[in-house]
Design a protein around this motif. Sequence first.
Motif, PDB file in Angstrom:
ATOM      1  N   TYR A 368      14.269  31.789 -10.577  1.00 30.59           N
ATOM      2  CA  TYR A 368      15.460  32.396 -11.191  1.00 30.59           C
ATOM      3  C   TYR A 368      16.059  33.443 -10.262  1.00 30.59           C
ATOM      4  O   TYR A 368      17.277  33.487 -10.043  1.00 30.59           O
ATOM      5  CB  TYR A 368      15.075  33.019 -12.532  1.00 30.59           C
ATOM      6  N   ASN A 371      18.048  32.132  -7.345  1.00 27.95           N
ATOM      7  CA  ASN A 371      19.119  31.202  -7.731  1.00 27.95           C
ATOM      8  C   ASN A 371      18.778  29.757  -7.361  1.00 27.95           C
ATOM      9  O   ASN A 371      19.592  29.035  -6.783  1.00 27.95           O
ATOM     10  CB  ASN A 371      20.446  31.617  -7.091  1.00 27.95           C
ATOM     11  N   TYR A 373      18.057  27.126  -9.372  1.00 24.07           N
ATOM     12  CA  TYR A 373      18.253  26.067 -10.360  1.00 24.07           C
ATOM     13  C   TYR A 373      19.210  24.990  -9.856  1.00 24.07           C
ATOM     14  O   TYR A 373      20.127  25.264  -9.092  1.00 24.07           O
ATOM     15  CB  TYR A 373      18.826  26.637 -11.655  1.00 24.07           C
ATOM     16  N   SER A 375      22.378  22.716 -10.262  1.00 26.74           N
ATOM     17  CA  SER A 375      23.670  22.954 -10.895  1.00 26.74           C
ATOM     18  C   SER A 375      23.952  21.865 -11.922  1.00 26.74           C
ATOM     19  O   SER A 375      23.341  20.786 -11.911  1.00 26.74           O
ATOM     20  CB  SER A 375      24.781  22.965  -9.852  1.00 26.74           C
ATOM     21  N   ASP A 406      17.082  31.839 -19.920  1.00 31.36           N
ATOM     22  CA  ASP A 406      17.829  32.923 -19.294  1.00 31.36           C
ATOM     23  C   ASP A 406      19.315  32.571 -19.179  1.00 31.36           C
ATOM     24  O   ASP A 406      19.722  31.435 -19.439  1.00 31.36           O
ATOM     25  CB  ASP A 406      17.226  33.294 -17.935  1.00 31.36           C
ATOM     26  N   GLU A 407      20.108  33.535 -18.769  1.00 29.40           N
ATOM     27  CA  GLU A 407      21.566  33.362 -18.756  1.00 29.40           C
ATOM     28  C   GLU A 407      22.023  32.353 -17.713  1.00 29.40           C
ATOM     29  O   GLU A 407      23.045  31.678 -17.897  1.00 29.40           O
ATOM     30  CB  GLU A 407      22.268  34.716 -18.553  1.00 29.40           C
ATOM     31  N   LYS A 408      21.286  32.207 -16.620  1.00 26.03           N
ATOM     32  CA  LYS A 408      21.662  31.225 -15.599  1.00 26.03           C
ATOM     33  C   LYS A 408      21.409  29.803 -16.106  1.00 26.03           C
ATOM     34  O   LYS A 408      22.209  28.898 -15.849  1.00 26.03           O
ATOM     35  CB  LYS A 408      20.896  31.489 -14.308  1.00 26.03           C
ATOM     36  N   GLU A 409      20.320  29.608 -16.808  1.00 24.53           N
ATOM     37  CA  GLU A 409      20.051  28.305 -17.418  1.00 24.53           C
ATOM     38  C   GLU A 409      21.109  27.982 -18.473  1.00 24.53           C
ATOM     39  O   GLU A 409      21.605  26.852 -18.550  1.00 24.53           O
ATOM     40  CB  GLU A 409      18.672  28.314 -18.077  1.00 24.53           C
TER      41      GLU A 409
END
Length: 545
Positions: A368, A371, A373, A375, A406-409
């Motif tokens: 996480y 960065n 992950y 897209s 989390d917010e990125k997921e």
Amino acid sequence: MKRRALIKGMAIGLSSAYFSKSYAGQLLKAPYAAGPFQPTWDSLGKYQVPDWFRDAKFGMWAHWGPQCEPEYGDWYAREMYMEGGDKYKYHVKKYGHPSKFGFKDVINEWKADKWDPEELVSLYKKAGARYFMALANHHDNFDLYKSSHHKWNSTRIGPKKDIIAGWAKAAKNNDLRFGVSVHAAHAWSWMETAQRADKNGPLAGIPYDGKLTKADGKGKWWNGEDPQELYAQNHPLSKNSYDNGAIHSQWAWGNGASVPTKEYCENFYERTIELLDKYEPDAIYFDDTVLPLYPISDAGLRIAAHMYNTSIKRHGKLEAVLFGKILDEQQRKCMVWDIERGQSNEIEPQPFQTDTCIGSWHYDRPLYERNGYKSAKTVIHMLIDVVSKNGNLMLNIPVRGNGTIDEKERAVVEDIAAWMHVNSESIYDTRPWTTFGEGPAMESAAPLSHQGFNEGRNKPYTAADIRFTKKGKVLYAAMLGWPTEGEALVKKLALNKVGKIEKVGLLGNSALLEFTQTTDGLKIRLPQNAPGNIAYVFKIDGAIA
């Protein structure tokens, strides 16, 4: 491919040896549901993949359990016992030495206090999922449901919650088909690292907690519990057990793997049958070569027969889907072939599934932070490619130890939802066309290994990469990039290859498009503005082949 052939050959040899010697006269002790299916390959070969699965195309998965509590990636329960390794160092710093604070103690730390299954499953439905898969246990051997056959479960230890019941209710409330993933057959060898001790340092020679027994719990939080019911380590080590990579060549219970006892196999069978009967999933995923404990036991075959027969009794027809890995041609007729983190390079004759994750299988905080992950674009391109080849995609969104994402997921899931809102008609209820696609990516595709693992090894997709699906008389052509010259060319739809095209639209664009069908291909004039930035789907009517 050599490794796959080796594993398959090994399995055939083991099957004969173990069924004729070790298990002769001991099979079929535990009952399975009566019905048309028997626990044999010939009988299971009558299986037909249900339409709901073939139509669904996209599922989502919560690969969530106590190994997510440290938030330090996959296989934590095994690798925390590997002296000097990254997870070992992290564990010692966060929790203490594994001779004093083992994985059983990590479980006790896990509370899942912010878990809201309804909110998460609703989000996944919004993203376009038609089925939802929940982890029922991992190789760590901890059951995430109320088990009569295994005391180490989430209703008694850790969260004190029936995790599978919560997921199942949320799936039902959102009208999604429900599935469970079962990985615990391999705890026997996978947890062997817990039998070790440090070779260096102040605690050298002091065993980790893998051999503790019920008697050792006096005065501890786990007083009255037997760690051996969790770790299953009262057995000799597999050959080359101190080689951390050896387990991969022993996944089919050969090459010197320590072979589980009959009692272990039957306990796994009873736990899994109770899971199926109590929570009534329509799908079950096994992280095993072929079936759990095959070929040393027929437990997996009996589970398959039981699931198929109970599905017929419950629904009036067969609605069950069972996933297996590294299947030969006959076995792919008995269940659905699952490809882990990979894509086939052709249209498969039988429906299959690719399973993948936007990060690590278990939540990984360092991933996480850097960065790391996938897209939404990467996920959608994989979905389009897999569906064009007669497959489904099941996507894991790693869940934090506390039960949240989390917010990125969440941003990735929202982007998937936006694309599916416009383009899902080219995914759901479709079937492969006569060819799955065209373009440079397929011309240099990475080969598929023994169980998958070829994702991310192909050339990046461009506007020249097209993937096809069909629904009735409509052909969908997904373009995986946006041309700079304002025109798209679909070579497979050349005038001399298919009939006359009558109409071309672009999903997300209200007007029909101008086109010319020539011997070079179908040339389509594009609108000035692209609908989104992920993939672009032409809806084509006409006399297609």
